[in-house]
Motif scaffolding. Structure first.
Motif, PDB file in Angstrom:
ATOM      1  N   SER A  88       4.816  -5.174 -14.069  1.00 27.14           N
ATOM      2  CA  SER A  88       5.627  -4.031 -14.501  1.00 27.14           C
ATOM      3  C   SER A  88       6.236  -4.299 -15.875  1.00 27.14           C
ATOM      4  CB  SER A  88       6.729  -3.775 -13.468  1.00 27.14           C
ATOM      5  OG  SER A  88       7.758  -2.978 -14.009  1.00 27.14           O
ATOM      6  N   VAL A  89       6.780  -5.504 -16.047  1.00 28.99           N
ATOM      7  CA  VAL A  89       7.425  -5.850 -17.315  1.00 28.99           C
ATOM      8  C   VAL A  89       6.370  -5.997 -18.415  1.00 28.99           C
ATOM      9  CG1 VAL A  89       8.814  -7.592 -18.503  1.00 28.99           C
ATOM     10  CG2 VAL A  89       9.374  -6.937 -16.151  1.00 28.99           C
ATOM     11  N   LYS A  90       5.266  -6.637 -18.081  1.00 22.78           N
ATOM     12  CA  LYS A  90       4.209  -6.863 -19.081  1.00 22.78           C
ATOM     13  C   LYS A  90       3.598  -5.564 -19.593  1.00 22.78           C
ATOM     14  CE  LYS A  90       1.635 -10.998 -19.762  1.00 22.78           C
ATOM     15  NZ  LYS A  90       2.609 -12.065 -19.573  1.00 22.78           N
ATOM     16  N   LEU A  91       3.426  -4.608 -18.688  1.00 20.69           N
ATOM     17  CA  LEU A  91       2.775  -3.352 -19.071  1.00 20.69           C
ATOM     18  C   LEU A  91       3.771  -2.232 -19.336  1.00 20.69           C
ATOM     19  CD1 LEU A  91      -0.137  -3.234 -16.416  1.00 20.69           C
ATOM     20  CD2 LEU A  91      -0.300  -3.987 -18.803  1.00 20.69           C
ATOM     21  N   ASN A  92       5.057  -2.541 -19.234  1.00 20.76           N
ATOM     22  CA  ASN A  92       6.094  -1.507 -19.273  1.00 20.76           C
ATOM     23  C   ASN A  92       5.718  -0.354 -18.332  1.00 20.76           C
ATOM     24  OD1 ASN A  92       8.598  -0.471 -20.232  1.00 20.76           O
ATOM     25  ND2 ASN A  92       7.438   1.014 -21.450  1.00 20.76           N
ATOM     26  N   ALA A  93       5.441  -0.714 -17.103  1.00 19.38           N
ATOM     27  CA  ALA A  93       4.988   0.264 -16.113  1.00 19.38           C
ATOM     28  C   ALA A  93       6.002   0.379 -14.985  1.00 19.38           C
ATOM     29  CB  ALA A  93       3.637  -0.171 -15.551  1.00 19.38           C
ATOM     30  N   ALA A  94       6.384   1.604 -14.657  1.00 15.76           N
ATOM     31  CA  ALA A  94       7.299   1.824 -13.532  1.00 15.76           C
ATOM     32  C   ALA A  94       6.571   1.506 -12.236  1.00 15.76           C
ATOM     33  CB  ALA A  94       7.773   3.268 -13.522  1.00 15.76           C
ATOM     34  N   VAL A  95       7.317   0.991 -11.267  1.00 17.46           N
ATOM     35  CA  VAL A  95       6.717   0.645  -9.984  1.00 17.46           C
ATOM     36  C   VAL A  95       7.187   1.608  -8.899  1.00 17.46           C
ATOM     37  CG1 VAL A  95       6.384  -1.179  -8.268  1.00 17.46           C
ATOM     38  CG2 VAL A  95       6.800  -1.793 -10.650  1.00 17.46           C
ATOM     39  N   GLY A  96       6.229   2.164  -8.184  1.00 13.08           N
ATOM     40  CA  GLY A  96       6.530   2.860  -6.935  1.00 13.08           C
ATOM     41  C   GLY A  96       6.253   1.832  -5.848  1.00 13.08           C
ATOM     42  N   ALA A  97       7.307   1.319  -5.216  1.00 14.04           N
ATOM     43  CA  ALA A  97       7.156   0.130  -4.366  1.00 14.04           C
ATOM     44  C   ALA A  97       7.177   0.455  -2.880  1.00 14.04           C
ATOM     45  CB  ALA A  97       8.268  -0.871  -4.685  1.00 14.04           C
ATOM     46  N   GLY A  98       6.239  -0.134  -2.156  1.00  6.64           N
ATOM     47  CA  GLY A  98       6.238  -0.004  -0.700  1.00  6.64           C
ATOM     48  C   GLY A  98       5.887   1.397  -0.232  1.00  6.64           C
ATOM     49  N   LEU A  99       4.871   1.993  -0.851  1.00  8.79           N
ATOM     50  CA  LEU A  99       4.514   3.378  -0.511  1.00  8.79           C
ATOM     51  C   LEU A  99       3.731   3.422   0.805  1.00  8.79           C
ATOM     52  CD1 LEU A  99       3.425   4.636  -4.041  1.00  8.79           C
ATOM     53  CD2 LEU A  99       5.708   4.464  -3.049  1.00  8.79           C
ATOM     54  N   ILE A 100       3.828   4.562   1.479  1.00  6.98           N
ATOM     55  CA  ILE A 100       3.062   4.728   2.712  1.00  6.98           C
ATOM     56  C   ILE A 100       2.161   5.952   2.653  1.00  6.98           C
ATOM     57  CG2 ILE A 100       4.672   3.476   4.226  1.00  6.98           C
ATOM     58  CD1 ILE A 100       5.746   6.229   5.064  1.00  6.98           C
ATOM     59  N   LYS A 101       2.210   6.687   1.543  1.00  5.78           N
ATOM     60  CA  LYS A 101       1.289   7.817   1.399  1.00  5.78           C
ATOM     61  C   LYS A 101       0.990   8.103  -0.073  1.00  5.78           C
ATOM     62  CE  LYS A 101       4.815  11.416   1.606  1.00  5.78           C
ATOM     63  NZ  LYS A 101       5.263  12.629   2.226  1.00  5.78           N
ATOM     64  N   LEU A 102       0.104   9.059  -0.303  1.00  5.24           N
ATOM     65  CA  LEU A 102      -0.303   9.383  -1.671  1.00  5.24           C
ATOM     66  C   LEU A 102       0.873   9.937  -2.463  1.00  5.24           C
ATOM     67  CD1 LEU A 102      -3.725  11.065  -0.865  1.00  5.24           C
ATOM     68  CD2 LEU A 102      -3.380   8.948  -2.173  1.00  5.24           C
ATOM     69  N   PRO A 103       0.815   9.850  -3.789  1.00 11.38           N
ATOM     70  CA  PRO A 103       1.879  10.442  -4.603  1.00 11.38           C
ATOM     71  C   PRO A 103       2.101  11.912  -4.236  1.00 11.38           C
ATOM     72  CG  PRO A 103       0.417   9.141  -5.972  1.00 11.38           C
ATOM     73  CD  PRO A 103      -0.195   9.173  -4.604  1.00 11.38           C
ATOM     74  N   VAL A 104       3.350  12.355  -4.344  1.00 11.92           N
ATOM     75  CA  VAL A 104       3.702  13.735  -4.010  1.00 11.92           C
ATOM     76  C   VAL A 104       3.207  14.668  -5.106  1.00 11.92           C
ATOM     77  CG1 VAL A 104       5.643  15.253  -3.473  1.00 11.92           C
ATOM     78  CG2 VAL A 104       5.775  12.825  -2.900  1.00 11.92           C
TER      79      VAL A 104
END
Lengths: 248, 319
Positions: B106-122
């Motif tokens: 996340s830090v290396k790519l400056n990427a936000a993390v959606g952590a511990g997901l259980i389904k597809l993005p809303v």
């Protein structure tokens, strides 16, 4: 060696969570505690300070938050931490918290940085690893054992399918989980009295960004009532599991 | 542009979670109109790598060697591959390995993390994910504000979808510095189903009264092919190892079937298992809170009910 433990301030684990307008956590009547994994980390840090032949010179704690997190930090001082540092910023997301922590601790000469594997509020498991990357130092995750012998650090970590013994040079971040200490310590009266006089420094917030934004909260739908089966008729349960729940 | 997925193998064989991850990544790729590239680190034969294609990966990038997990080395490899593949989304498991790598990446790519997901993005615009918060007591929608996103997926929460495609395999020579963590010894868990991988779990609490009584849990688990777990007091007492502790501060699991025997059902315990698809409670106290969050319940002595249940399941299987 100098140890610092990153502490999260979280609602007591028995809290029935509520949200105001579905957009923000409702803090009314909530009891705050040290995040359970961070509390285990602090306990292990205290054990190392007391037991490892004077290898650990000090245990500090650091938290990101407003003045309302100070009671939780005093608890950590009462448990035995030598000093505390509060970064005066709102804990908006894991990235922002890690960035604040990195700024606050980078030049302080800490050898071991401990962080719990998860916080019991937003459950991201991200802060410790982000902090290590920002500081450009090694991190060892899922640590369930941490021992010192001379300048060596022996770590037991859980991998997905076993355990590993790992060694790493300082400084590093250990992201700790269950097993690191047997049970979290409870502050004794003497500790509580002493904690009042221990230093709690307030560090101004650094300019950091958040990468995520919580926009909506929702409570789960209530579960339908439990279907009861007679203890003398377990065959009925097997039938329900096979034909109704379809899990067997 | 691509969706990158980090797959994990165990001694050269992909774990089931890798197929879950590729299936998930394939759906995410459909949502944003691109294709899936899978990354495999370690020594995996091409036949095995090819299996990733059947779950939707168009390309498989193999990075040989580096079999010991060093968080910095793995992160550097994934960051290089992500850049080379112009990854917009990186999918990683939310297991011990994923939790070690995702935050650094996340830090290396400056990427936000959606952590511990259980389904597809809303939704993909703005890119919004749904995740459990407060240890399963609530759910939240989270907007990931960066150009590149990292999604960590909880195990056993997404159906494996076999599509029957094929993937091209490329070798990637990652230029990484030496590992700073040295693995001195490994104890692999053998002959036992890993709790996080288990599709069924039989769990015991203080109601079983003694470590000596665990035979009834193990016998039922064997009949079911299930993993075994326990409540916090049981691991605190040392009756069972801490790896078996399920609950808020232990393992968070989501099996298809969770059988809780002699567990009163404290809110912290239920938080760790509430994602189970079906929960069965066995307790001699009819007022135990565990029944409030279970699908099926039996009021009775676990020492008697569990062996009877094991017998009944054996009989049903033989029919």
């Amino acid at each position: 060696m100098k140890i610092v433990v990153c502490l999260g301030n979280v609602p007591d684990t028995t809290t029935k969570v509520k949200f105001s307008d579905g957009a923000a956590f409702d803090k009314t009547g909530v009891q705050w505690i040290i995040n359970p994994w961070d509390e285990l980390a602090l306990t292990r840090a205290m054990e190392l300070k007391e037991d490892a032949g004077n290898l650990v010179s000090s245990v500090s704690v650091v938290t990101v938050g407003g003045k309302d997190v100070e009671p939780t930090m005093r608890k950590a001082l009462a448990i035995g931490a030598d000093d505390a540092m509060r970064v005066d910023a709102e804990a908006t997301d894991a990235y922002a918290v890690a960035a604040q922590l990195a700024e606050a601790i980078k030049d302080k000469g800490f050898d071991i940085i401990l962080s719990g594997i998860e916080s019991s509020d937003y459950n991201g498991s991200m802060v410790g690893g982000m902090l290590a990357e920002m500081l450009d130092i090694p991190s060892v995750s899922a640590v369930s054992g941490l021992n010192l012998s001379g300048s060596d650090v022996d770590i037991t970590r859980d991998i997905d399918g076993g355990k590993e013994q790992v060694s790493v040079s300082t400084p590093f971040v250990a992201i700790v989980q269950k097993g690191i200490a047997k049970e979290a310590r409870i502050a004794a009266m003497r500790g509580i009295m002493m904690a009042r006089k221990k230093p709690l420094a307030v560090v101004p917030a650094a300019e950091v960004e958040s990468l995520t934004e919580f926009v909506e909260f929702e409570l789960p739908a209530p579960k339908p009532p439990c279907k009861m089966v007679d203890a003398d008729n377990v065959a009925e349960l097997v039938d329900l599991l096979q034909n109704e729940a379809k899990v067997l | 542009m691509s969706v990158l997925v980090y797959t994990e193998n165990w001694d050269g064989v992909f774990k089931k979670l890798s197929f879950e991850l590729v299936s998930y990544a394939t759906k995410v790729a459909e949502m944003i109109g691109t294709s899936v590239t899978a990354v495999s680190i370690g020594d995996v034969a091409d036949d095995e790598l090819n299996r990733l294609g059947t779950f939707g990966a168009l390309k498989v990038i193999k990075v040989e060697g580096n079999t010991n997990l060093d968080n910095q080395v793995y992160t550097s490899i994934l960051a290089e591959v992500a850049k080379a593949e112009d990854a917009k989304v990186v999918v990683i498991s939310h297991n011990n390995t994923g939790k070690a790598i995702a935050p650094r990446l996340s830090v290396k790519l400056n990427a936000a993390v959606g952590a511990g997901l259980i389904k597809l993005p809303v939704s993909t615009n703005p890119f919004t994910v749904s995740k459990k918060v407060f240890s399963g007591k609530a759910k939240a929608n989270v907007v990931l504000k960066t150009d590149v996103k990292i999604l960590t997926l909880s195990q056993n929460s997404f159906e494996v979808i076999e599509k029957g495609g094929a993937a091209t395999i490329e070798t990637f020579a990652a230029d990484v510095s030496d590992a700073k963590t040295v693995v001195k010894d490994v104890q692999k868990q053998t002959g036992k189903i890993l709790l996080n991988d288990a599709e069924m779990v039989v769990s015991g609490g203080r109601g079983l009264k003694s470590a000596d009584n665990w035979g009834v849990i193990e016998d039922l688990a064997e009949v079911l092919g299930a993993g075994t777990a326990c409540s916090r007091p049981v691991s605190d007492e040392g009756w069972r190892p801490h790896e078996e502790h399920t609950g808020q501060t232990g393992k968070i699991i989501a099996p298809n079937l969770y059988i809780a025997a002699g567990i009163s059902g404290a809110i912290q315990h239920m938080a760790g298992i509430s994602s189970s698809k079906c929960i069965v409670a066995i307790n001699n106290d009819a007022d135990a809170p565990v029944f409030e969050s279970s699908d099926y319940g039996i009021v009775g002595d676990a020492m008697k009910v569990l062996p009877a249940l094991a017998e009944a399941i054996k009989e049903a299987k033989n029919k």
